[in-house]
Design a protein around this motif. Sequence first.
Motif, PDB file in Angstrom:
ATOM      1  N   ASN A  72      15.782 -18.491 -13.242  1.00 57.86           N
ATOM      2  CA  ASN A  72      15.028 -17.359 -12.706  1.00 57.86           C
ATOM      3  C   ASN A  72      14.440 -16.358 -13.789  1.00 57.86           C
ATOM      4  N   SER A 111      13.281 -13.547 -13.662  1.00 51.26           N
ATOM      5  CA  SER A 111      13.502 -12.220 -13.684  1.00 51.26           C
ATOM      6  C   SER A 111      14.263 -11.478 -14.655  1.00 51.26           C
ATOM      7  N   GLU A 115      15.552  -8.541 -14.565  1.00 48.54           N
ATOM      8  CA  GLU A 115      16.443  -7.666 -14.085  1.00 48.54           C
ATOM      9  C   GLU A 115      17.867  -8.145 -13.709  1.00 48.54           C
ATOM     10  N   LYS A 148       9.376 -12.167  -9.914  1.00 46.93           N
ATOM     11  CA  LYS A 148      10.339 -11.157  -9.978  1.00 46.93           C
ATOM     12  C   LYS A 148      11.488 -11.648  -9.558  1.00 46.93           C
ATOM     13  N   GLY A 149      11.826 -13.211  -9.333  1.00 48.86           N
ATOM     14  CA  GLY A 149      12.747 -13.706  -8.967  1.00 48.86           C
ATOM     15  C   GLY A 149      13.396 -13.443  -7.626  1.00 48.86           C
ATOM     16  N   GLU A 150      12.716 -12.919  -6.883  1.00 50.06           N
ATOM     17  CA  GLU A 150      13.116 -12.521  -5.280  1.00 50.06           C
ATOM     18  C   GLU A 150      13.126 -13.556  -4.573  1.00 50.06           C
TER      19      GLU A 150
END
Length: 1191
Positions: free
Chosen positions: A191, A193, A195, A238-240
Amino acid sequence: MRAVPIWVDKVHDRDKVDQCIWDLCFKPDGNQLIVAAGNRVLVYDTNDGTLIQSLKGHKDTVYCVCYAKDGKRFASGSADKGVIIWTSKLEGILKYTHNDAIQCLAYNPVTHQLASCAVSDFGLWSPEQKNVSKHKVNSRITCCSWTNDGQYLALGLYNGLVSIRNKGGEEKVKIERPNATTSPVWSLQWNPSREESYDVLAVADWGQRLSFYQLSGKQIGKDRNLGYDPNYVNWFSKGEYVVVGGSNKQCCLHTKEGVKLGVIGDQTSWTWSAAVKPDSNYVAVGCQDGTIAYYQLIFSTVHGLYKDRYAYRDNMTDVIIQHLITDQKVRIKCRDLVKKIAIYRHRLAVQLPDKIVIYELYSDDAADMHYKVKEKINKKFECNLLVVCSQNIILCQDKRLQCYSFQGIKEKEWVMESLIRYIKVIGGPSGREGLLVGLKNGQIMKIFVDNAFPIMLLKQSTSVRCLDVSASRSKLAVVDEHNTCLVYDINTKDLLFQEPNANSVAWNTHYEDMLCFSGNGLLNIKASNFPVHQQKLQGFVVGFSGSKIFCLHIYSMSSVDVPQSASMYQYLEKKLFRDAYKVACLGVTDGDWEVLAHEALEGLDFDTAKKAFIRIKDLRYLELIHSIEERKKRGENDNMVFLGDIYSYQAKFGEAAKLYKKSGTEQKAMNMYTDLRMFDQAKEYIGSGDPLDKKMLITKQADWAKSSNEPKAAAEMYISAGEFCKAIDIIGEHGWADMMIDLARKLDKADREALSRAAMHLTKMEQYSFAAEVYSKMGDIKALINLHVEAKHWEDAFTLAEKHTEYKEEVYVPYAQWLAENDKFDDAQEAFHKAGLQGEAVKVLEQLTHNAVIESRFNDAGYYFWKLSMQCLDIARAEDSEKREEMLAKFQDFQRKADMYYAYHSIQRYTDEPFTSHLPEALFNISRYLLHMIQGGIPHGISKVGTLYALAKQSKNLGAHKLARYAYEKLQTLRIPSRFQEAVDVGSVMIRSKAFADSEELLPMCYRCSTTNPLLNNGGNCCVNCRQPFVHSFVSFEVLPLVEFVIDSSLTDEEAVQILDLSIPKQKKEDRGWKEGRIGHAQTLRLGQADEDDEPEEEDPFSAKLMTFDQEDTEFRPVVVTRSVLQTLSRSEVYILKRPKPLRYQFFRSLLPDVTITQCPKCNKLFHTDDFELQYLQKGHCPFCRSTLDD
């Protein structure tokens, strides 16, 4: 979610044979798409799908491509076992090879190190290294990916395992997976991201599973069964989301937990690769038949709003509820695709693919944001719109409305005439809520949940896009398909007004007559029938509460604070102050509140003005309003005067003055202008020739001049206005002495207050002569004396005190205090004495005496005790008999102490100092005198040890061994200082070797009875035979040849002195010695023989009286002398101690006239003349009383 194809291309070789798209990657800026097709690397422009360049360099099929994160270079790997490094300018710069076909490539996102994986090994290359470090692997490598921090490389293996390596290629973690042998890992990716709290690895295998793992190898969640063989897995930036596809001939969108959300595109062959454009919603898909499809993903907004709570979908599977006032947010994870959301009061409904979940708040608190599941309706519903009420959900599908309970039971159904375009819950009791429904045919219906029959509110000719009803349910706002906002009165069905350019509308929930609508990038606020106020705003208005407008822009909801200033000013223009106040309460600036307050005040709407001034905390105007209200209660009702007061407070002085004049209150105008220091304008309103007004005006002008730092002008104005005291104060403050005395000379003698102030200020300026002149003018003798005293002009003060004896105390008391402050205590005592303050004089002397004793200044102590005794004598002379006896007793006591301290001074110096100026005989006599005096009591500070010690030493030296032994024996019984101890002990022993007798030369003789006395007499300092007190010379303390006598009671002291002064001294007979003579022829010599004619010598009558005493008598009986005896005495032989009244004179006769004796006339002490003269020459005064001959 919708996938919109942007462009599609199909790749063939020269023979028109389809070329499989094995891999895709985007340049980091997203402008270019790199494609692995056949044995070429194709570069596309992502904007329009144009082929920018076809890169040749590989001799066999290109299996993989990868772009570096910095965008400077990319790499391609081929079945020809080679890896080519290309620049961003599409130039090949490096090539290196492996032993097998290249399977996959991955650039380190931090160090830009390239990992190239072949069938049996992998290599790590970086621009700084010449060689590629290669590492063997025991299974075929199918895919690889770096972690975000570039520390670890994950390798997917054909045997179903995942190997995690560090940057050096060493294996750190091996992920063992179930059924690994039958499930080759075909794709994996970390991933991207940052965050996330930990690294997440997505793994797709040919066991048809999608799995997620942590860096440690721990699996996250459970395996997701795909139902097809996946060829790739790729994350959004953003890895969503994650895209997965393969043998299903589709590219599918999944959440980061693996939940399938939808299909991006259906293809005709297997999809072998896909790439997500960085930081955007574009996806490129590569197929086996050579198709390259480029899609844009459009995520539709799924949301619901009720008042200040807004619920919306996030990441397709989550619901976020946002409180628009507090901006609090809470997330509900549904773990499935959220299709519809509805919110109402404490209820929240979420439609998922196969069910509807009903949530409710934990509490009734308006700020509570915690939801819990209330019910689940496990049915699959198809609907366009979803609405939730307290006990029901409403599903809208085309023309049909269906009402279900929370248990999934259909309760009611309504079928409309036309398509439903808008539906909104407008509140109501629980289970009986009302719905507002807008139809495409222009009908607006009102439906109650518990009523099967809809109610038509009104019908318009155009289709409904948006609806809202006012807070009181009396007005309806509609936005139609032509973007027109129409407002109707619900009761009369009349069109109140319409406004163009609207796409949504909302009534203010706090104020009935205000709504807002948005359109063309503008926000329009309309209050009542006033023109629309506009400001820029992007998005759709969905709510209006107070001064907050809730606006939906694209996917985000925001609350915009809109001050209601414009609307308030519209009401103010119409003088509608109460309505303006209601609008202001919705939210305006402090400046707007101030304008409202002043406008209402000028409009004499005091109630509204008071409320507005309270909001801005303006106490000044609140006091004004309060005073006007009080005056109105008292019966004043002249609005013109009230308005004048208001204008004066608002600094509109000209208008205020005109109003005052119109209302006949010119005095108010004058007072206003004088307070403002606008004296020229004030003069215009002075009453005709009123002198009081003129004087007041001049006084105020002077006050202003004083406050504006023009003191001289102020003083002159005060003088012209007759305010002399104020003028004098200003002159005094600035020290203008000449101006002060000029004014004082002009003042009338009767103006005592002004003159007193002038004199006071002149005194402060130290202009004493001017001050004295003013006091003289006033005739104030006491103030004049005080002036001289303050100025320390003592001579002038004494002169005045002599003339005005009643003020004597006013001079001498301060003079004495001044002397005392300057350490002139003796003079201070004299001054107190002169002032008649005997008590103060005695206090000073007592303090001086006490200090002298404490500081061992015994000479001074003796002098002060003598002064005290004389003071007591003065008091005794003036007091009554009872007080006199007390003062005389004190006199005797103080005289005794004065003598003792005077004598002890010599002893103290002898014992404490190494040298002495006294002869041994003098110290011997002083010690004996003190020892006799001590028998009557020892005063404070006199040491008996010191006296005995001096006596013992001098007795021993002079041969008085008996007395010395007595002294040493006495010393042994006393506490002796350590410095004397050894000398006393030695002396006590040595004196025992001497004869127990005193030298006869030292024994004193009584001149009255000729008795030789012992050196120590227990009876005191007197003769042991006749009790005659010894009289000592007060320097050497030798016994003087004097005998005291008293006068017969028939004579007064003055008569006795007069008789003595007139007495004729007797001639002494001449001592003829021897005498020659002749008798016949013979010569004769006669010795001491008297002549025949000599008279016999008479006996001295005084000498005869000397022996008139009784030896048995213990009392001293002095010689009593009669007038006749006095007449026989020679004045030169008699010494008279003239003591002041009420004491009697003391008379002494010298029995040895040849011994010269001197008497001090001040203290009456007697001295050997030689001793006195020596002391006087040394000290310049009497050794005892310190008086000089001049005194």
